[in-house]
Design a protein around this motif. Structure first.
Motif, PDB file in Angstrom:
ATOM      1  N   ALA A  24       0.827  -1.210   0.000  1.00 38.69           N
ATOM      2  CA  ALA A  24       0.000   0.000   0.000  1.00 38.69           C
ATOM      3  C   ALA A  24       0.861   1.259   0.000  1.00 38.69           C
ATOM      4  CB  ALA A  24      -0.916   0.008   1.227  1.00 38.69           C
ATOM      5  N   GLN A  25       0.586   2.165  -0.949  1.00 36.99           N
ATOM      6  CA  GLN A  25       1.281   3.443  -1.081  1.00 36.99           C
ATOM      7  C   GLN A  25       2.799   3.286  -1.264  1.00 36.99           C
ATOM      8  OE1 GLN A  25      -1.209   3.539   1.851  1.00 36.99           O
ATOM      9  NE2 GLN A  25      -2.486   3.774   0.031  1.00 36.99           N
ATOM     10  N   ASP A  77       5.988 -13.719 -13.735  1.00 34.94           N
ATOM     11  CA  ASP A  77       5.378 -12.991 -12.624  1.00 34.94           C
ATOM     12  C   ASP A  77       4.026 -12.409 -13.025  1.00 34.94           C
ATOM     13  OD1 ASP A  77       7.657 -13.230 -10.765  1.00 34.94           O
ATOM     14  OD2 ASP A  77       8.679 -11.976 -12.216  1.00 34.94           O
ATOM     15  N   LEU A  78       3.918 -11.926 -14.252  1.00 35.46           N
ATOM     16  CA  LEU A  78       2.657 -11.342 -14.701  1.00 35.46           C
ATOM     17  C   LEU A  78       1.554 -12.392 -14.724  1.00 35.46           C
ATOM     18  CD1 LEU A  78       1.177  -8.871 -15.721  1.00 35.46           C
ATOM     19  CD2 LEU A  78       1.894  -9.478 -18.048  1.00 35.46           C
ATOM     20  N   ALA A  79       1.901 -13.597 -15.181  1.00 35.47           N
ATOM     21  CA  ALA A  79       0.903 -14.670 -15.194  1.00 35.47           C
ATOM     22  C   ALA A  79       0.444 -15.001 -13.782  1.00 35.47           C
ATOM     23  CB  ALA A  79       1.494 -15.912 -15.867  1.00 35.47           C
ATOM     24  N   ALA A  80       1.385 -15.016 -12.851  1.00 30.50           N
ATOM     25  CA  ALA A  80       1.032 -15.333 -11.467  1.00 30.50           C
ATOM     26  C   ALA A  80       0.157 -14.245 -10.851  1.00 30.50           C
ATOM     27  CB  ALA A  80       2.303 -15.526 -10.645  1.00 30.50           C
ATOM     28  N   LEU A  81       0.282 -13.020 -11.363  1.00 26.49           N
ATOM     29  CA  LEU A  81      -0.471 -11.889 -10.808  1.00 26.49           C
ATOM     30  C   LEU A  81      -1.863 -11.741 -11.421  1.00 26.49           C
ATOM     31  CD1 LEU A  81       1.841  -8.761 -10.369  1.00 26.49           C
ATOM     32  CD2 LEU A  81       0.453  -9.861  -8.639  1.00 26.49           C
ATOM     33  N   SER A  82      -2.153 -12.496 -12.444  1.00 31.00           N
ATOM     34  CA  SER A  82      -3.381 -12.250 -13.200  1.00 31.00           C
ATOM     35  C   SER A  82      -4.628 -12.302 -12.327  1.00 31.00           C
ATOM     36  CB  SER A  82      -3.496 -13.248 -14.358  1.00 31.00           C
ATOM     37  OG  SER A  82      -3.504 -14.581 -13.866  1.00 31.00           O
ATOM     38  N   VAL A  83      -4.698 -13.282 -11.441  1.00 25.83           N
ATOM     39  CA  VAL A  83      -5.875 -13.417 -10.578  1.00 25.83           C
ATOM     40  C   VAL A  83      -5.980 -12.236  -9.624  1.00 25.83           C
ATOM     41  CG1 VAL A  83      -6.975 -14.816  -8.798  1.00 25.83           C
ATOM     42  CG2 VAL A  83      -5.896 -15.927 -10.756  1.00 25.83           C
ATOM     43  N   THR A  84      -4.834 -11.800  -9.080  1.00 30.58           N
ATOM     44  CA  THR A  84      -4.832 -10.670  -8.155  1.00 30.58           C
ATOM     45  C   THR A  84      -5.238  -9.385  -8.870  1.00 30.58           C
ATOM     46  OG1 THR A  84      -3.065 -11.732  -6.893  1.00 30.58           O
ATOM     47  CG2 THR A  84      -3.456  -9.402  -6.473  1.00 30.58           C
ATOM     48  N   PHE A  85      -4.724  -9.172 -10.091  1.00 31.24           N
ATOM     49  CA  PHE A  85      -5.118  -8.012 -10.885  1.00 31.24           C
ATOM     50  C   PHE A  85      -6.624  -8.035 -11.158  1.00 31.24           C
ATOM     51  CE2 PHE A  85      -0.661  -7.308 -12.565  1.00 31.24           C
ATOM     52  CZ  PHE A  85      -0.557  -6.015 -12.069  1.00 31.24           C
ATOM     53  N   ALA A  86      -7.124  -9.185 -11.523  1.00 28.11           N
ATOM     54  CA  ALA A  86      -8.553  -9.300 -11.826  1.00 28.11           C
ATOM     55  C   ALA A  86      -9.399  -8.950 -10.610  1.00 28.11           C
ATOM     56  CB  ALA A  86      -8.866 -10.716 -12.313  1.00 28.11           C
ATOM     57  N   ALA A  87      -8.993  -9.440  -9.443  1.00 31.08           N
ATOM     58  CA  ALA A  87      -9.748  -9.145  -8.223  1.00 31.08           C
ATOM     59  C   ALA A  87      -9.726  -7.648  -7.925  1.00 31.08           C
ATOM     60  CB  ALA A  87      -9.179  -9.932  -7.060  1.00 31.08           C
ATOM     61  N   ALA A  88      -8.573  -7.006  -8.140  1.00 36.84           N
ATOM     62  CA  ALA A  88      -8.464  -5.561  -7.868  1.00 36.84           C
ATOM     63  C   ALA A  88      -9.351  -4.759  -8.798  1.00 36.84           C
ATOM     64  CB  ALA A  88      -7.008  -5.127  -8.008  1.00 36.84           C
ATOM     65  N   LEU A  89      -9.578  -5.269 -10.015  1.00 36.36           N
ATOM     66  CA  LEU A  89     -10.413  -4.570 -11.000  1.00 36.36           C
ATOM     67  C   LEU A  89     -11.870  -5.028 -10.938  1.00 36.36           C
ATOM     68  CD1 LEU A  89      -7.954  -4.665 -14.021  1.00 36.36           C
ATOM     69  CD2 LEU A  89      -8.535  -2.675 -12.624  1.00 36.36           C
ATOM     70  N   LEU A 121       2.157  -1.379  -7.652  1.00 40.06           N
ATOM     71  CA  LEU A 121       3.310  -1.882  -8.406  1.00 40.06           C
ATOM     72  C   LEU A 121       3.516  -1.110  -9.702  1.00 40.06           C
ATOM     73  CD1 LEU A 121       2.980  -5.764  -8.020  1.00 40.06           C
ATOM     74  CD2 LEU A 121       4.304  -4.168  -6.637  1.00 40.06           C
ATOM     75  N   ARG A 122       2.743  -0.042  -9.915  1.00 44.45           N
ATOM     76  CA  ARG A 122       2.886   0.771 -11.118  1.00 44.45           C
ATOM     77  C   ARG A 122       4.345   1.187 -11.306  1.00 44.45           C
ATOM     78  NH1 ARG A 122      -0.892   3.833 -13.712  1.00 44.45           N
ATOM     79  NH2 ARG A 122      -2.320   3.548 -11.939  1.00 44.45           N
ATOM     80  N   GLY A 123       4.887   0.954 -12.487  1.00 44.21           N
ATOM     81  CA  GLY A 123       6.257   1.341 -12.796  1.00 44.21           C
ATOM     82  C   GLY A 123       7.281   0.254 -12.550  1.00 44.21           C
ATOM     83  N   ALA A 124       6.871  -0.846 -11.903  1.00 47.32           N
ATOM     84  CA  ALA A 124       7.791  -1.953 -11.647  1.00 47.32           C
ATOM     85  C   ALA A 124       7.987  -2.776 -12.919  1.00 47.32           C
ATOM     86  CB  ALA A 124       7.265  -2.842 -10.530  1.00 47.32           C
ATOM     87  N   THR A 125       9.078  -3.551 -12.964  1.00 48.33           N
ATOM     88  CA  THR A 125       9.354  -4.453 -14.068  1.00 48.33           C
ATOM     89  C   THR A 125       9.156  -5.881 -13.603  1.00 48.33           C
ATOM     90  OG1 THR A 125      10.965  -2.933 -15.067  1.00 48.33           O
ATOM     91  CG2 THR A 125      11.092  -5.258 -15.699  1.00 48.33           C
ATOM     92  N   LEU A 126       8.338  -6.650 -14.333  1.00 46.26           N
ATOM     93  CA  LEU A 126       8.053  -8.033 -13.997  1.00 46.26           C
ATOM     94  C   LEU A 126       8.381  -8.918 -15.187  1.00 46.26           C
ATOM     95  CD1 LEU A 126       5.836  -6.167 -12.370  1.00 46.26           C
ATOM     96  CD2 LEU A 126       4.770  -8.367 -11.890  1.00 46.26           C
ATOM     97  N   THR A 127       8.759 -10.161 -14.940  1.00 45.35           N
ATOM     98  CA  THR A 127       8.908 -11.118 -16.021  1.00 45.35           C
ATOM     99  C   THR A 127       7.518 -11.637 -16.414  1.00 45.35           C
ATOM    100  OG1 THR A 127       9.125 -13.031 -14.545  1.00 45.35           O
ATOM    101  CG2 THR A 127      11.146 -11.823 -15.102  1.00 45.35           C
ATOM    102  N   SER A 128       7.440 -12.291 -17.560  1.00 40.63           N
ATOM    103  CA  SER A 128       6.160 -12.850 -17.993  1.00 40.63           C
ATOM    104  C   SER A 128       5.653 -13.875 -16.993  1.00 40.63           C
ATOM    105  CB  SER A 128       6.306 -13.486 -19.379  1.00 40.63           C
ATOM    106  OG  SER A 128       7.331 -14.469 -19.388  1.00 40.63           O
ATOM    107  N   SER A 151      -2.738  -4.277  -2.419  1.00 47.89           N
ATOM    108  CA  SER A 151      -2.510  -3.011  -3.128  1.00 47.89           C
ATOM    109  C   SER A 151      -1.670  -3.232  -4.378  1.00 47.89           C
ATOM    110  CB  SER A 151      -1.852  -1.989  -2.197  1.00 47.89           C
ATOM    111  OG  SER A 151      -2.649  -1.748  -1.066  1.00 47.89           O
ATOM    112  N   VAL A 152      -2.117  -4.172  -5.210  1.00 49.35           N
ATOM    113  CA  VAL A 152      -1.369  -4.538  -6.414  1.00 49.35           C
ATOM    114  C   VAL A 152      -1.157  -3.352  -7.337  1.00 49.35           C
ATOM    115  CG1 VAL A 152      -3.449  -5.256  -7.649  1.00 49.35           C
ATOM    116  CG2 VAL A 152      -1.228  -6.246  -8.257  1.00 49.35           C
ATOM    117  N   THR A 153      -2.064  -2.374  -7.322  1.00 41.60           N
ATOM    118  CA  THR A 153      -1.903  -1.216  -8.207  1.00 41.60           C
ATOM    119  C   THR A 153      -0.713  -0.351  -7.816  1.00 41.60           C
ATOM    120  OG1 THR A 153      -3.515   0.020  -6.877  1.00 41.60           O
ATOM    121  CG2 THR A 153      -4.348  -1.136  -8.827  1.00 41.60           C
TER     122      THR A 153
END
Length: 213
Positions: free
Chosen positions: A163-164, A195-207, A186-193, A182-184
């Motif tokens: 958060a923040q 990591d992005l796949a692993a985050l998909s569910v968390t991103f979806a929940a945040a949206l 992470l704006r500006g961070a660099t992730l590998t593909s 507070s997944v949002t």
């Protein structure tokens, strides 16, 4: 990364009570080998070019402390509290840091490798050239931390809180990121593909997106 520590023959080996913690104590080129500082409290302690081997700082309270050009290996620092502390050119390998509280601290040129830092708190701390490699950071708290100089590689960050946090420039390489808060932030961070796949569910929940099987 941190300088190579001095050889044991060129440092002073810690003995009690001479090297117990006390306010404004300064330790230079001291080797804390199998040494117990657990539960001790002191302010403004300085460690310079010190080596910690199987040493315990568990439950110690060392506010305004500093570690410079230090190495810690196979130590127990669980539930250490060190607000407004500074770490510069420090390497920690296989150190138990469960529940550690480094709040409003400055970390520069620091490496954590194979460390257990679950439930650790780094609120309001800043990270410059800091690497976490193969660490357990489950449910760690980086609220309001400046992570722009941090790299996480092969770490378990499940349930960690961001958060923040300032993450512009932070890097995540093959980490476990399920359930982070507070997944949002992470704006500006660099992730590998990966990591992005692993985050998909968390991103979806945040949206507010529902995923059907």
């Amino acid at each position: 990364m941190p300088k190579q520590p001095a050889a044991p023959s060129s440092v002073t080996e810690a003995v009690s009570p001479d090297h117990d913690l006390e306010n404004e104590a300064s330790f230079r080129r001291v080797w804390f080998s199998d040494f117990d500082l657990s539960g001790q409290e002191a302010d403004s302690v300085e460690f310079e070019q010190c080596r910690f081997s199987r040493a315990s700082l568990a439950r110690a309270v060392v506010n305004d402390a500093s570690w410079t050009d230090c190495l810690a290996e196979n130590c127990d620092w669980a539930n250490l509290r060190a607000s407004k502390a500074g770490l510069s050119r420090v390497r920690l390998t296989t150190v138990r840091l469960t529940g550690v509280q480094w709040i409003d601290c400055g970390l520069r040129d620091v490496e954590f490798r194979d460390c257990r830092i679950d439930l650790g708190t780094f609120r309001f701390s800043s990270f410059r050239d800091v690497a976490f490699t193969d660490c357990n950071l489950t449910r760690a708290d980086f609220t309001n931390a400046d992570l722009r100089g941090a790299v996480f590689s092969g770490c378990d960050l499940s349930g960690a809180q961001f958060a923040q946090a300032e993450c512009d420039g932070a890097r995540f390489v093959r980490c476990e990121l399920a359930g982070i808060g507070s997944v949002t932030s992470l704006r500006g961070a660099t992730l590998t593909s990966y990591d992005l796949a692993a985050l998909s569910v968390t991103f979806a929940a945040a949206l507010g997106i529902s995923i059907e099987e």
